[in-house]
Design a protein around this motif. Sequence first.
Motif, PDB file in Angstrom:
ATOM      1  N   ARG A  46       0.847  -1.189   0.000  1.00  0.00           N
ATOM      2  CA  ARG A  46       0.000   0.000   0.000  1.00  0.00           C
ATOM      3  C   ARG A  46       0.879   1.234   0.000  1.00  0.00           C
ATOM      4  O   ARG A  46       2.060   1.181   0.330  1.00  0.00           O
ATOM      5  N   LEU A  47       0.268   2.322  -0.336  1.00  0.00           N
ATOM      6  CA  LEU A  47       0.948   3.615  -0.355  1.00  0.00           C
ATOM      7  C   LEU A  47       0.742   4.284   0.993  1.00  0.00           C
ATOM      8  O   LEU A  47      -0.390   4.500   1.422  1.00  0.00           O
ATOM      9  N   ASN A  48       1.824   4.594   1.671  1.00  0.00           N
ATOM     10  CA  ASN A  48       1.771   5.266   2.969  1.00  0.00           C
ATOM     11  C   ASN A  48       2.210   6.706   2.754  1.00  0.00           C
ATOM     12  O   ASN A  48       3.359   6.955   2.378  1.00  0.00           O
ATOM     13  N   THR A  49       1.312   7.645   2.994  1.00  0.00           N
ATOM     14  CA  THR A  49       1.599   9.059   2.702  1.00  0.00           C
ATOM     15  C   THR A  49       1.790   9.907   3.948  1.00  0.00           C
ATOM     16  O   THR A  49       1.750  11.131   3.877  1.00  0.00           O
ATOM     17  N   TRP A  50       1.987   9.279   5.088  1.00  0.00           N
ATOM     18  CA  TRP A  50       2.240  10.033   6.313  1.00  0.00           C
ATOM     19  C   TRP A  50       3.552   9.533   6.912  1.00  0.00           C
ATOM     20  O   TRP A  50       4.080   8.517   6.519  1.00  0.00           O
ATOM     21  N   GLY A  51       4.069  10.238   7.845  1.00  0.00           N
ATOM     22  CA  GLY A  51       5.297   9.811   8.520  1.00  0.00           C
ATOM     23  C   GLY A  51       6.523  10.574   8.058  1.00  0.00           C
ATOM     24  O   GLY A  51       6.547  11.184   6.980  1.00  0.00           O
ATOM     25  N   ALA A  52       7.549  10.522   8.861  1.00  0.00           N
ATOM     26  CA  ALA A  52       8.764  11.305   8.642  1.00  0.00           C
ATOM     27  C   ALA A  52       9.515  10.917   7.371  1.00  0.00           C
ATOM     28  O   ALA A  52      10.097  11.775   6.713  1.00  0.00           O
ATOM     29  N   MET A  53       9.514   9.619   7.029  1.00  0.00           N
ATOM     30  CA  MET A  53      10.244   9.207   5.825  1.00  0.00           C
ATOM     31  C   MET A  53       9.656   9.845   4.573  1.00  0.00           C
ATOM     32  O   MET A  53      10.379  10.113   3.623  1.00  0.00           O
ATOM     33  N   ASN A  54       8.354  10.093   4.565  1.00  0.00           N
ATOM     34  CA  ASN A  54       7.727  10.721   3.398  1.00  0.00           C
ATOM     35  C   ASN A  54       8.299  12.100   3.129  1.00  0.00           C
ATOM     36  O   ASN A  54       8.530  12.463   1.979  1.00  0.00           O
ATOM     37  N   VAL A  55       8.524  12.872   4.165  1.00  0.00           N
ATOM     38  CA  VAL A  55       9.079  14.218   4.003  1.00  0.00           C
ATOM     39  C   VAL A  55      10.470  14.135   3.399  1.00  0.00           C
ATOM     40  O   VAL A  55      10.790  14.827   2.426  1.00  0.00           O
ATOM     41  N   SER A  56      11.301  13.266   3.950  1.00  0.00           N
ATOM     42  CA  SER A  56      12.667  13.102   3.466  1.00  0.00           C
ATOM     43  C   SER A  56      12.697  12.628   2.010  1.00  0.00           C
ATOM     44  O   SER A  56      13.445  13.161   1.188  1.00  0.00           O
ATOM     45  N   TYR A  57      11.896  11.627   1.693  1.00  0.00           N
ATOM     46  CA  TYR A  57      11.900  11.077   0.335  1.00  0.00           C
ATOM     47  C   TYR A  57      11.272  12.042  -0.671  1.00  0.00           C
ATOM     48  O   TYR A  57      11.675  12.069  -1.832  1.00  0.00           O
TER      49      TYR A  57
ATOM     50  N   PRO B  36       2.184  -9.533  10.671  1.00  0.00           N
ATOM     51  CA  PRO B  36       1.989  -9.777  12.103  1.00  0.00           C
ATOM     52  C   PRO B  36       3.168  -9.236  12.906  1.00  0.00           C
ATOM     53  O   PRO B  36       4.318  -9.501  12.576  1.00  0.00           O
ATOM     54  N   THR B  37       2.914  -8.459  13.906  1.00  0.00           N
ATOM     55  CA  THR B  37       3.885  -7.875  14.852  1.00  0.00           C
ATOM     56  C   THR B  37       4.886  -6.914  14.211  1.00  0.00           C
ATOM     57  O   THR B  37       5.893  -6.577  14.818  1.00  0.00           O
ATOM     58  N   PHE B  38       4.631  -6.456  13.014  1.00  0.00           N
ATOM     59  CA  PHE B  38       5.489  -5.478  12.344  1.00  0.00           C
ATOM     60  C   PHE B  38       4.642  -4.297  11.898  1.00  0.00           C
ATOM     61  O   PHE B  38       3.509  -4.475  11.444  1.00  0.00           O
ATOM     62  N   ASP B  39       5.189  -3.095  11.992  1.00  0.00           N
ATOM     63  CA  ASP B  39       4.515  -1.887  11.519  1.00  0.00           C
ATOM     64  C   ASP B  39       5.499  -1.057  10.711  1.00  0.00           C
ATOM     65  O   ASP B  39       6.709  -1.096  10.955  1.00  0.00           O
ATOM     66  N   ALA B  40       4.968  -0.271   9.783  1.00  0.00           N
ATOM     67  CA  ALA B  40       5.757   0.692   9.016  1.00  0.00           C
ATOM     68  C   ALA B  40       6.977   0.039   8.360  1.00  0.00           C
ATOM     69  O   ALA B  40       8.105   0.478   8.530  1.00  0.00           O
ATOM     70  N   VAL B  41       6.736  -1.023   7.589  1.00  0.00           N
ATOM     71  CA  VAL B  41       7.804  -1.710   6.852  1.00  0.00           C
ATOM     72  C   VAL B  41       7.773  -1.192   5.420  1.00  0.00           C
ATOM     73  O   VAL B  41       6.826  -1.458   4.674  1.00  0.00           O
ATOM     74  N   TYR B  42       8.798  -0.436   5.046  1.00  0.00           N
ATOM     75  CA  TYR B  42       8.866   0.232   3.749  1.00  0.00           C
ATOM     76  C   TYR B  42      10.045  -0.283   2.922  1.00  0.00           C
ATOM     77  O   TYR B  42      11.099  -0.599   3.459  1.00  0.00           O
ATOM     78  N   PHE B  43       9.899  -0.266   1.600  1.00  0.00           N
ATOM     79  CA  PHE B  43      11.045  -0.399   0.703  1.00  0.00           C
ATOM     80  C   PHE B  43      11.768   0.939   0.749  1.00  0.00           C
ATOM     81  O   PHE B  43      11.149   1.989   0.543  1.00  0.00           O
ATOM     82  N   HIS B  44      13.062   0.914   1.023  1.00  0.00           N
ATOM     83  CA  HIS B  44      13.801   2.178   1.031  1.00  0.00           C
ATOM     84  C   HIS B  44      15.268   1.958   0.729  1.00  0.00           C
ATOM     85  O   HIS B  44      15.703   0.832   0.476  1.00  0.00           O
ATOM     86  N   THR B  45      16.021   3.046   0.715  1.00  0.00           N
ATOM     87  CA  THR B  45      17.440   2.995   0.374  1.00  0.00           C
ATOM     88  C   THR B  45      18.290   2.736   1.602  1.00  0.00           C
ATOM     89  O   THR B  45      17.871   2.984   2.737  1.00  0.00           O
ATOM     90  N   GLY B  46      19.478   2.262   1.352  1.00  0.00           N
ATOM     91  CA  GLY B  46      20.463   1.968   2.383  1.00  0.00           C
ATOM     92  C   GLY B  46      21.370   0.876   1.862  1.00  0.00           C
ATOM     93  O   GLY B  46      21.054   0.219   0.864  1.00  0.00           O
ATOM     94  N   ASN B  47      22.479   0.675   2.519  1.00  0.00           N
ATOM     95  CA  ASN B  47      23.443  -0.294   2.018  1.00  0.00           C
ATOM     96  C   ASN B  47      23.759  -1.434   2.988  1.00  0.00           C
ATOM     97  O   ASN B  47      23.997  -2.551   2.552  1.00  0.00           O
TER      98      ASN B  47
END
Length: 150
Positions: free
Chosen positions: A53-64, A82-93
């Motif tokens: 789903r598309l998440n349009t709130w939260g701090a990562m949205n501002v940065s991205y 289950p037992t996980f929240d706010a799991v996004y595809f994002h950058t990092g190494n």
Amino acid sequence: MKTKIVRVAQGKESTLSHLYIDGIFQCFLLEDKIRQVKIKGRTAIPEGKFQLRLNTWGAMNVSYAQTYPSMHRGMIEIDDLPTFDAVYFHTGNRIEHTAGCPLVGLSYILKDGDYQVLQSRDAYRQVYPRLLATAKSKDNQIEIQNNFQF
């Protein structure tokens, strides 16, 4: 669109995966180690079928939105975990960058027993539009499976 994460290798604290959309390899993913008991921010998400789903709130949205102003419409979230929240595809190494989320990369290395993904920002620019289309579609399901090959 059929979206699938296939986990192919494990390091000491890391998991390397492939991301497929409609059967076509998109990029490598880096996640935390698969654990029987969850450690917050240090455990790979479970196998199964979930929703994108598309998440349009939260701090990562501002940065991205600032980093990718021409394409960012919200974070692509793996929902209903289950037992996980706010799991996004994002950058990092490196594994320190995951916080329980999959990191995208165009290539990978094994260093000191753990995997790292490389060219993460380039991978994000390539895969984000496809993940966005999937998250907005009726067939927004993602399947996660372990199929360790090395």
